[in-house]
Design a protein around this motif. Structure first.
Motif, mmCIF file in Angstrom:
data_model
loop_
_atom_site.group_PDB
_atom_site.id
_atom_site.type_symbol
_atom_site.label_atom_id
_atom_site.label_comp_id
_atom_site.label_asym_id
_atom_site.label_seq_id
_atom_site.Cartn_x
_atom_site.Cartn_y
_atom_site.Cartn_z
ATOM 1 N N ARG A 29 -7.402 -0.239 1.242
ATOM 2 C CA ARG A 29 -7.437 -1.090 2.438
ATOM 3 C C ARG A 29 -8.882 -1.357 2.845
ATOM 4 N NH1 ARG A 29 -2.575 -1.601 5.275
ATOM 5 N NH2 ARG A 29 -0.943 -0.102 4.723
ATOM 6 N N PHE A 85 0.843 -1.192 0.000
ATOM 7 C CA PHE A 85 0.000 0.000 0.000
ATOM 8 C C PHE A 85 0.881 1.246 0.000
ATOM 9 C CE2 PHE A 85 -2.758 -3.252 1.804
ATOM 10 C CZ PHE A 85 -3.920 -3.049 1.075
ATOM 11 N N GLU A 94 -3.392 3.438 -0.588
ATOM 12 C CA GLU A 94 -3.812 2.985 0.735
ATOM 13 C C GLU A 94 -5.332 3.051 0.936
ATOM 14 O OE1 GLU A 94 -1.929 5.416 3.610
ATOM 15 O OE2 GLU A 94 -3.150 7.183 3.191
ATOM 16 N N TRP A 149 -2.968 2.317 -8.674
ATOM 17 C CA TRP A 149 -2.510 0.930 -8.610
ATOM 18 C C TRP A 149 -1.479 0.687 -9.703
ATOM 19 C CZ3 TRP A 149 -2.968 -2.203 -12.861
ATOM 20 C CH2 TRP A 149 -3.899 -1.814 -13.845
#
Length: 263
Positions: free
Chosen positions: A42, A18, A39, A26
């Motif tokens: 998550r 992350f 992040e 990504w």
């Protein structure tokens, strides 16, 4: 996260990391076995996880299913607030409000001289190996955090769906003496990824990337068996600016450019 994605079908996935990126949400590296996520993901719901499984399983192929999955992860409502928060934090860092100067925030661990060197080498290779097809300006960063990899290219997608490259990152160890051939080959390797991604939408080490690698003269392989000189300690800084290739200096002299040889 990795266990959940593997359970949902991404069986080749070895690692999920992350990151707090400002625009790249990504990327897939290491022959599509490492998934780097913003992040925000998550807390991604099941539908977004399934979309990432589709992306990972495709291994760089651009299919209708992958395009739909990419839209799904990009349009997830939890992403934009997280991106906004990271951008605000970055702006504060540039103003020195969080103990991080502009050079560190924007350029990793590269010195000003190293950045000039990388820009000059990138321009030269773009002109001589890629026919000037790549972006004239592209962020190239040195990283002291890479352990096993020598470099990576970070593909990105604009809100309108257009492709661009967020950066090329190179292992700072490549600037050490004895790594001249590896430094050139690694930069060409990542520039071939840039060409492949911008022209075909692929970002793995598939047939289209291998065609670019062969065309520009870098090794069309993902396993690097040549010895690379590394720092004795991971916390050791590298400030060396390697000498520019003689052909680049000769060309600059003919053109009257202000490219200087490194000391």
């Amino acid at each position: 996260m990795r266990r959940e994605l593997v359970r949902r079908g991404a069986r080749r996935l070895k690692k999920v990391s992350f990151r707090r990126n400002r625009s790249t949400i990504w990327s897939l590296t290491q022959d599509a076995t490492v998934l780097n996520l913003h992040e925000a993901y998550r807390r991604a719901p099941a539908g977004v996880l399934d979309a990432f499984v589709t992306i990972v399983k495709a291994r760089g192929r651009r299919t209708d299913a992958v395009r739909a999955a990419t839209r799904s992860v990009r349009e997830w409502q939890g992403l934009e607030p997280a991106l906004s928060a990271v951008r605000k934090a970055h702006a504060r860092a540039l103003l020195g409000e969080e103990g991080c100067g502009p050079s560190e925030a924007l350029h990793g661990c590269a010195t000003a001289g190293q950045r000039r060197y990388l820009r000059a080498l990138y321009r030269y290779l773009n002109d001589t190996r890629f026919g000037g097809r790549l972006p004239k300006r592209l962020p190239i960063r040195l990283s002291s955090r890479m352990h096993t990899s020598l470099g990576h290219m970070v593909p990105a997608v604009r809100p309108d769906g257009g492709r661009y490259v967020a950066e090329i990152a190179l292992n700072v160890d490549l600037m050490l003496p004895g790594n001249g051939a590896e430094r050139l080959d690694t930069l060409l390797h990542e520039m071939a990824h840039v060409a492949d991604y911008l022209t075909s939408g692929n970002y793995g080490h598939g047939s289209t990337w291998k065609a670019w690698a062969r065309k520009v003269g870098c090794r069309a392989e993902t396993i690097y068996d040549r010895p690379v000189v590394h720092r004795p300690r991971r916390d050791q800084s590298v400030t060396r600016v390697p000498p520019l290739p003689p052909a680049l200096l000769a060309r600059a002299a003919r053109d009257g450019s202000r490219v200087r040889a490194a000391p």
